[in-house]
Design a protein around this motif. Structure first.
Motif, PDB file in Angstrom:
ATOM      1  N   THR A 216     -15.101 -20.757 -16.044  1.00 32.96           N
ATOM      2  CA  THR A 216     -14.993 -19.511 -16.805  1.00 32.96           C
ATOM      3  C   THR A 216     -16.328 -18.791 -16.951  1.00 32.96           C
ATOM      4  OG1 THR A 216     -15.164 -20.848 -18.818  1.00 32.96           O
ATOM      5  CG2 THR A 216     -12.957 -20.165 -18.144  1.00 32.96           C
ATOM      6  N   MET A 217     -17.427 -19.458 -16.553  1.00 30.38           N
ATOM      7  CA  MET A 217     -18.765 -18.853 -16.623  1.00 30.38           C
ATOM      8  C   MET A 217     -18.904 -17.637 -15.720  1.00 30.38           C
ATOM      9  SD  MET A 217     -20.981 -21.490 -14.233  1.00 30.38           S
ATOM     10  CE  MET A 217     -22.229 -20.282 -13.869  1.00 30.38           C
ATOM     11  N   GLY A 218     -18.127 -17.561 -14.629  1.00 29.90           N
ATOM     12  CA  GLY A 218     -18.235 -16.420 -13.725  1.00 29.90           C
ATOM     13  C   GLY A 218     -18.297 -16.834 -12.275  1.00 29.90           C
ATOM     14  N   SER A 219     -18.412 -15.854 -11.399  1.00 22.90           N
ATOM     15  CA  SER A 219     -18.353 -16.079  -9.956  1.00 22.90           C
ATOM     16  C   SER A 219     -19.634 -16.723  -9.433  1.00 22.90           C
ATOM     17  CB  SER A 219     -18.121 -14.748  -9.234  1.00 22.90           C
ATOM     18  OG  SER A 219     -16.982 -14.090  -9.751  1.00 22.90           O
ATOM     19  N   PHE A 220     -19.501 -17.489  -8.349  1.00 30.53           N
ATOM     20  CA  PHE A 220     -20.670 -18.078  -7.704  1.00 30.53           C
ATOM     21  C   PHE A 220     -20.311 -18.532  -6.298  1.00 30.53           C
ATOM     22  CE2 PHE A 220     -18.475 -21.369 -10.106  1.00 30.53           C
ATOM     23  CZ  PHE A 220     -18.361 -22.429  -9.199  1.00 30.53           C
ATOM     24  N   VAL A 221     -21.350 -18.797  -5.515  1.00 31.75           N
ATOM     25  CA  VAL A 221     -21.205 -19.260  -4.133  1.00 31.75           C
ATOM     26  C   VAL A 221     -22.069 -20.499  -3.946  1.00 31.75           C
ATOM     27  CG1 VAL A 221     -21.485 -18.669  -1.679  1.00 31.75           C
ATOM     28  CG2 VAL A 221     -20.855 -16.890  -3.327  1.00 31.75           C
ATOM     29  N   ILE A 222     -21.578 -21.456  -3.178  1.00 25.73           N
ATOM     30  CA  ILE A 222     -22.356 -22.637  -2.800  1.00 25.73           C
ATOM     31  C   ILE A 222     -22.362 -22.721  -1.286  1.00 25.73           C
ATOM     32  CG2 ILE A 222     -22.614 -25.141  -3.006  1.00 25.73           C
ATOM     33  CD1 ILE A 222     -20.714 -24.944  -5.469  1.00 25.73           C
ATOM     34  N   MET A 223     -23.542 -22.919  -0.701  1.00 22.07           N
ATOM     35  CA  MET A 223     -23.660 -23.067   0.754  1.00 22.07           C
ATOM     36  C   MET A 223     -24.276 -24.407   1.099  1.00 22.07           C
ATOM     37  SD  MET A 223     -24.875 -19.129   1.381  1.00 22.07           S
ATOM     38  CE  MET A 223     -25.632 -19.123  -0.266  1.00 22.07           C
ATOM     39  N   GLU A 224     -23.697 -25.075   2.088  1.00 23.34           N
ATOM     40  CA  GLU A 224     -24.179 -26.377   2.525  1.00 23.34           C
ATOM     41  C   GLU A 224     -24.494 -26.323   4.020  1.00 23.34           C
ATOM     42  OE1 GLU A 224     -21.006 -28.998   1.436  1.00 23.34           O
ATOM     43  OE2 GLU A 224     -21.324 -28.727  -0.722  1.00 23.34           O
ATOM     44  N   TYR A 225     -25.382 -27.236   4.467  1.00 23.39           N
ATOM     45  CA  TYR A 225     -25.899 -27.188   5.829  1.00 23.39           C
ATOM     46  C   TYR A 225     -25.844 -28.560   6.493  1.00 23.39           C
ATOM     47  CZ  TYR A 225     -27.559 -22.826   3.897  1.00 23.39           C
ATOM     48  OH  TYR A 225     -27.590 -21.605   3.287  1.00 23.39           O
ATOM     49  N   ILE A 226     -25.814 -28.546   7.815  1.00 20.64           N
ATOM     50  CA  ILE A 226     -25.739 -29.794   8.576  1.00 20.64           C
ATOM     51  C   ILE A 226     -27.077 -30.508   8.583  1.00 20.64           C
ATOM     52  CG2 ILE A 226     -25.418 -30.765  10.880  1.00 20.64           C
ATOM     53  CD1 ILE A 226     -23.301 -28.658  11.402  1.00 20.64           C
ATOM     54  N   ASP A 227     -28.166 -29.756   8.785  1.00 15.43           N
ATOM     55  CA  ASP A 227     -29.489 -30.373   8.852  1.00 15.43           C
ATOM     56  C   ASP A 227     -29.826 -31.009   7.505  1.00 15.43           C
ATOM     57  OD1 ASP A 227     -32.436 -30.690   8.775  1.00 15.43           O
ATOM     58  OD2 ASP A 227     -32.356 -29.646  10.698  1.00 15.43           O
ATOM     59  N   PRO A 228     -30.182 -32.292   7.483  1.00 18.87           N
ATOM     60  CA  PRO A 228     -30.479 -32.973   6.215  1.00 18.87           C
ATOM     61  C   PRO A 228     -31.670 -32.379   5.475  1.00 18.87           C
ATOM     62  CG  PRO A 228     -31.121 -34.337   8.094  1.00 18.87           C
ATOM     63  CD  PRO A 228     -30.296 -33.211   8.631  1.00 18.87           C
ATOM     64  N   MET A 229     -32.529 -31.627   6.193  1.00 21.99           N
ATOM     65  CA  MET A 229     -33.665 -30.988   5.530  1.00 21.99           C
ATOM     66  C   MET A 229     -33.255 -29.726   4.761  1.00 21.99           C
ATOM     67  SD  MET A 229     -36.241 -32.878   5.945  1.00 21.99           S
ATOM     68  CE  MET A 229     -37.466 -31.752   5.286  1.00 21.99           C
ATOM     69  N   ASP A 230     -32.018 -29.266   5.013  1.00 23.20           N
ATOM     70  CA  ASP A 230     -31.547 -28.050   4.355  1.00 23.20           C
ATOM     71  C   ASP A 230     -30.612 -28.420   3.219  1.00 23.20           C
ATOM     72  OD1 ASP A 230     -32.945 -26.592   6.256  1.00 23.20           O
ATOM     73  OD2 ASP A 230     -31.228 -26.454   7.595  1.00 23.20           O
ATOM     74  N   ALA A 231     -31.148 -28.556   2.040  1.00 26.75           N
ATOM     75  CA  ALA A 231     -30.331 -28.909   0.877  1.00 26.75           C
ATOM     76  C   ALA A 231     -29.383 -27.766   0.541  1.00 26.75           C
ATOM     77  CB  ALA A 231     -31.235 -29.214  -0.321  1.00 26.75           C
ATOM     78  N   GLY A 232     -28.277 -28.100  -0.124  1.00 29.55           N
ATOM     79  CA  GLY A 232     -27.336 -27.071  -0.530  1.00 29.55           C
ATOM     80  C   GLY A 232     -27.993 -26.080  -1.473  1.00 29.55           C
ATOM     81  N   ILE A 233     -27.446 -24.882  -1.500  1.00 32.40           N
ATOM     82  CA  ILE A 233     -28.017 -23.824  -2.334  1.00 32.40           C
ATOM     83  C   ILE A 233     -26.892 -23.038  -2.982  1.00 32.40           C
ATOM     84  CG2 ILE A 233     -28.130 -22.172  -0.414  1.00 32.40           C
ATOM     85  CD1 ILE A 233     -30.750 -21.122  -1.631  1.00 32.40           C
ATOM     86  N   GLY A 234     -27.092 -22.645  -4.234  1.00 32.13           N
ATOM     87  CA  GLY A 234     -26.106 -21.840  -4.938  1.00 32.13           C
ATOM     88  C   GLY A 234     -26.565 -20.397  -5.026  1.00 32.13           C
ATOM     89  N   TYR A 235     -25.612 -19.505  -5.242  1.00 31.04           N
ATOM     90  CA  TYR A 235     -25.920 -18.079  -5.340  1.00 31.04           C
ATOM     91  C   TYR A 235     -25.056 -17.473  -6.439  1.00 31.04           C
ATOM     92  CZ  TYR A 235     -26.113 -13.119  -4.045  1.00 31.04           C
ATOM     93  OH  TYR A 235     -26.272 -11.760  -4.061  1.00 31.04           O
ATOM     94  N   VAL A 236     -25.692 -16.756  -7.353  1.00 35.11           N
ATOM     95  CA  VAL A 236     -24.999 -16.131  -8.472  1.00 35.11           C
ATOM     96  C   VAL A 236     -25.487 -14.700  -8.608  1.00 35.11           C
ATOM     97  CG1 VAL A 236     -24.521 -16.234 -10.941  1.00 35.11           C
ATOM     98  CG2 VAL A 236     -24.874 -18.362  -9.663  1.00 35.11           C
ATOM     99  N   GLU A 237     -24.562 -13.761  -8.764  1.00 38.51           N
ATOM    100  CA  GLU A 237     -24.923 -12.360  -8.954  1.00 38.51           C
ATOM    101  C   GLU A 237     -24.751 -11.964 -10.410  1.00 38.51           C
ATOM    102  OE1 GLU A 237     -22.647  -9.856  -6.384  1.00 38.51           O
ATOM    103  OE2 GLU A 237     -24.083 -10.015  -4.738  1.00 38.51           O
ATOM    104  N   THR A 238     -25.652 -11.103 -10.865  1.00 42.75           N
ATOM    105  CA  THR A 238     -25.527 -10.495 -12.184  1.00 42.75           C
ATOM    106  C   THR A 238     -25.448  -8.977 -11.970  1.00 42.75           C
ATOM    107  OG1 THR A 238     -27.880 -10.091 -12.595  1.00 42.75           O
ATOM    108  CG2 THR A 238     -27.054 -12.321 -13.027  1.00 42.75           C
ATOM    109  N   PRO A 239     -25.152  -8.213 -12.993  1.00 43.25           N
ATOM    110  CA  PRO A 239     -25.069  -6.756 -12.807  1.00 43.25           C
ATOM    111  C   PRO A 239     -26.353  -6.115 -12.284  1.00 43.25           C
ATOM    112  CG  PRO A 239     -24.002  -7.386 -14.854  1.00 43.25           C
ATOM    113  CD  PRO A 239     -24.700  -8.612 -14.344  1.00 43.25           C
ATOM    114  N   THR A 240     -27.493  -6.754 -12.530  1.00 45.29           N
ATOM    115  CA  THR A 240     -28.760  -6.121 -12.151  1.00 45.29           C
ATOM    116  C   THR A 240     -29.573  -6.913 -11.123  1.00 45.29           C
ATOM    117  OG1 THR A 240     -29.858  -7.183 -14.044  1.00 45.29           O
ATOM    118  CG2 THR A 240     -28.973  -4.957 -14.372  1.00 45.29           C
ATOM    119  N   SER A 241     -29.164  -8.123 -10.811  1.00 44.66           N
ATOM    120  CA  SER A 241     -29.957  -8.921  -9.879  1.00 44.66           C
ATOM    121  C   SER A 241     -29.114 -10.046  -9.308  1.00 44.66           C
ATOM    122  CB  SER A 241     -31.191  -9.511 -10.595  1.00 44.66           C
ATOM    123  OG  SER A 241     -30.763 -10.384 -11.636  1.00 44.66           O
TER     124      SER A 241
END
Length: 284
Positions: A216-241
């Protein structure tokens, strides 16, 4: 379609590897900088990615100092530095895509999205996307046209020979909110059903009847990668940034929220039936 690469992903991979080398030596950025005759901020900015360009000479200096002599590893890291300095197709839309999200999408092996307001950008039809852009009343027709062009170009990540797994959870509000017109909305929802037929796309609906749920906190995206050096990363948008979430504990928390929302959502099969019912109500 030829697979693109993400300059930001390559820079991030290089930064993480260099930081690990330093940490394995038990040294601070200041100690490394003094040993190389550099400013402390130079080492720090390379590791954080604030410094976008790392020259071959600088990279060799760091690798020599850290004792990394493997030709294969050094070549791979030099490639990261070189490609990290190049620009992806989205550079021409940089002023309209300031978050740089395509940088990270193009190399992701898994993309997970929870959306509570509108259909995720990767699944929007042109008419629906235009209506979303026009909701901001200060945008000119020229800006909207360019945003639409960039949005459609960005969707090509799902059309690759080796596309990412795309897991989507949409709140029922996304389906009920009429964007553009009833006709535009029906066309958009039919597009969702067509995309859901792809082997790599999974769409689930989180109905109102579930009440409160973990996301219920709001929308978000999670991206994951095959290369073990590339840790997963999240992405969250706000009205201004926009905000990238890289701390492992925080990414883990986003994954827990997604799993909780997924547990509350309808199965992909029942979700298609649900979407079909909404389409019928729009066309009645």
């Amino acid at each position: 379609m030829q697979r693109a690469y993400g300059p930001s992903v390559r820079r991030r991979r290089l930064n993480v590897r260099l930081r690990k080398y330093r940490e394995q030596r038990g040294e601070t950025t200041g100690q490394v900088a003094r040993a190389l005759g550099w400013q402390q901020t130079k080492v720090s900015k390379i590791e954080t990615g604030e410094r976008k360009k790392v020259t071959p000479e600088e990279l060799d200096g760091l690798l020599d100092y850290y004792g990394e002599h493997s030709p294969e590893v050094r070549e791979a890291l030099h490639e990261c530095a070189r490609l990290g300095n190049q620009r992806g197709w989205w550079a021409r839309y940089r002023e309209l895509l300031p978050s740089g999200l395509p940088d990270f999408e193009v190399e992701a092996s898994v993309i997970k999205t929870y959306e509570c307001q509108v259909v995720p950008g990767l699944l929007q039809t042109p008419d629906y996307a235009e209506a979303v852009f026009r909701a901001n009343l200060v945008r000119s027709d020229q800006e909207i046209a360019k945003r639409l062009e960039g949005r459609m170009k960005r969707q090509e990540v799902l059309n690759r020979v080796d596309p990412p797994e795309y897991w989507v959870i949409v709140d029922e509000a996304v389906l009920r909110r009429t964007v553009g017109s009833r006709q535009v909305m029906a066309q958009q929802l039919r597009h969702l059903t067509h995309m859901a037929a792809r082997h790599n796309v999974n769409i689930s609906v989180l109905p109102f009847d579930e009440g409160a749920h973990p996301a219920t906190m709001g929308s978000f995206v999670i991206m994951e990668y095959i290369d073990p050096m590339d840790a997963g990363i999240g992405y969250v948008e706000t009205p201004t940034s926009s905000l990238y979430v890289e701390d492992p504990a925080e990414v883990s928390e986003l994954n827990s929220l997604f799993a909780g929302a997924q547990g509350a959502a309808l199965s992909p099969g029942r979700s298609l039936t649900f979407i079909g019912d909404v389409i019928e109500s729009l066309e009645a």
